[in-house]
Scaffold this active site. Sequence first.
Site, PDB file in Angstrom:
ATOM      1  N   LYS A   1       0.851  -1.200   0.000  1.00  0.00           N
ATOM      2  CA  LYS A   1       0.000   0.000   0.000  1.00  0.00           C
ATOM      3  C   LYS A   1       0.881   1.242   0.000  1.00  0.00           C
ATOM      4  O   LYS A   1       1.905   1.275   0.694  1.00  0.00           O
ATOM      5  CB  LYS A   1      -0.888  -0.033   1.250  1.00  0.00           C
ATOM      6  CG  LYS A   1      -1.956   1.052   1.299  1.00  0.00           C
ATOM      7  CD  LYS A   1      -2.798   0.900   2.568  1.00  0.00           C
ATOM      8  CE  LYS A   1      -3.923   1.904   2.653  1.00  0.00           C
ATOM      9  NZ  LYS A   1      -4.732   1.745   3.872  1.00  0.00           N
TER      10      LYS A   1
ATOM     11  N   SER B   1      -9.638   1.669   2.875  1.00  0.00           N
ATOM     12  CA  SER B   1      -8.770   2.412   1.991  1.00  0.00           C
ATOM     13  C   SER B   1      -7.727   1.560   1.262  1.00  0.00           C
ATOM     14  O   SER B   1      -7.170   2.004   0.259  1.00  0.00           O
ATOM     15  CB  SER B   1      -8.047   3.492   2.789  1.00  0.00           C
ATOM     16  OG  SER B   1      -7.196   2.907   3.750  1.00  0.00           O
TER      17      SER B   1
ATOM     18  N   SER C   1      -9.768  -0.653   7.169  1.00  0.00           N
ATOM     19  CA  SER C   1      -9.226  -0.444   5.820  1.00  0.00           C
ATOM     20  C   SER C   1      -8.523  -1.636   5.199  1.00  0.00           C
ATOM     21  O   SER C   1      -8.152  -1.589   4.031  1.00  0.00           O
ATOM     22  CB  SER C   1      -8.253   0.743   5.822  1.00  0.00           C
ATOM     23  OG  SER C   1      -8.964   1.947   5.770  1.00  0.00           O
TER      24      SER C   1
END
Lengths: 93, 490
Positions: free
Chosen positions: B75, B150, B174
Amino acid sequence: MKIDLNNLSRLANLELTEDEKELLPGQMEKIIDWVGQLSTLQIDGEEKFISVDFNLRLDEDLPRESLPQSEVLSMAPEAEGDYIKVPRVLTEK
Amino acid sequence: MKLIELGLTEAVELVKKGELKAKQIVDDYISHIESEDPKIQAYLNCAFDRASSRALEIDNKKEKGRLAGAIIAVKDNIVTRGLKTTCGSKILEHFVPPYDAAVVERLEAEDAIIIGKTNLDEFAMGSSTENSAFFTTRNPWDLERVPGGSSGGSAAAVAALEAMAALGSETGGSVRQPAAFCGVVGLKPTYGRVSRYGLVAFASSLDQIGPITRSVEDCALITSVIAGFDPRDSTSARFPVPDYFSDLGEFSEKIRIGLLTESSLKGVKQEIAENYHRVQALMAELGFETKSLDLPSWQVALPCYYVIAPSEASSNLARYDGVRYGFRAEARDLSDMYVKTRTQGFGSEVKRRILLGTFALSSGYYDAYYAKASRARQVITGELQAAFELVDFILTPTTPEAAFKVGEKRDPISMYLQDYFTVTANLSGIPGISIPSGLTAAGLPVGLQILSRPFEESKLFKFAFKLEKSFDFQNNRYRINTSGRRKNEK
């Protein structure tokens, strides 16, 4: 609840775009009313949450190696010599 | 079989035995990403050169690490030395970190290969990747839908076989929510279990890094590698890390399962509730003792979270001022530079949360909001502790609905409701995993969340592993569309 968005943006060092000025006040007020559910809780006698306490300890206060100065300076938008450079702090009115 | 279809644990075994070259695997992934990612848009930046040269190094090694040849996506709020780390934000669009996050160091020390950096909602604030300053990632199961967020890029990359596994980060769900939306496995470890050194801070009392994988086995293996004490993260726990992977197997002790009452499921889409009812029935079939739990404070967990997380964010994001790194706007003087940099650099959701946090912490409102939320957090944590005296695991749906369409949720609160089942784990620090538990009639994945006591990841994996076999979701796994491959195979 009415909020003073101008004051909040000043505190947060932010300006709002025209679109945000249009949308944000209504949205923020809705969100603040929604989180306001918390006020219905009778929990004033409860402890405040401090931190997740899973065997945490304080670090010993010892000097440790950090990033080389040149690498730190290379990240800055502007640097000169051993310093990070910023726009002038005081301006004539 | 194509190499991209090979599971992480199998691939690593073959590479370690010398029966498969890491370079072959990397090549296969590169060509798959080149053909598939224009549709999915999971990656913000690929690191093909870095991956290829790493693979050659690994192939030449005699002693190979525990993740030799594992292709991992990271990420883009986890820093990577020499590789751009943007947080999905204009303010860090060109930021190249001078160091690796602890988790990246640990993965690479075990010969995993970082293939690229994945898309996210700006500064991890959102549940769909629609708040990324660059583009929206698509759900591999249905390109009109969001992958969740996210960590949506990470989940989509794993689901679309563009990585064997990925790292995500959690503040309120997330990792687990996008894992549920994309039909993959996602773990939020116990607070303190995984070092956050090099994770860009959002809300420090909640943030934690977790893996997103195709199977529980893969998740256990990666967690074994990334977990453990790190003196550079002062919240890192000093407990030894078990070998989660070898610990998978049958329980010798009696296991008690906590289930939600029907009233806790109101507001949940019918198909999700039906899936949960099937899970309830399965518990009896598998011979687990179940107990219905009343968790009244869950009702206020979301409002509590949406005071605490923005408050911490407003403080953490004060560092983006155009002085030391990142974007700097042209301005006449210093204070004008702060304001212009932040105004031009941050997107609307980030501004909204900074302002909310500023409000909750401001004089006159602090007691009614922030202090109240900290007390509520203590109540929620206490309630969970009490529940875990009665049961070993708590099962919930991961999300109130399956993946929604891009652009469907315009109202911020409707987006925040995504976190209904997940935030309690962040507020109280306990671990939680989401595993795929079925499909909706429209063919979208549904996730089941399993929560456990702090630092009981070993038990959590064991249980998730057992359920995963019962669901037999592997047969439903997203089948890649290889039609676009030919032109890249010249």
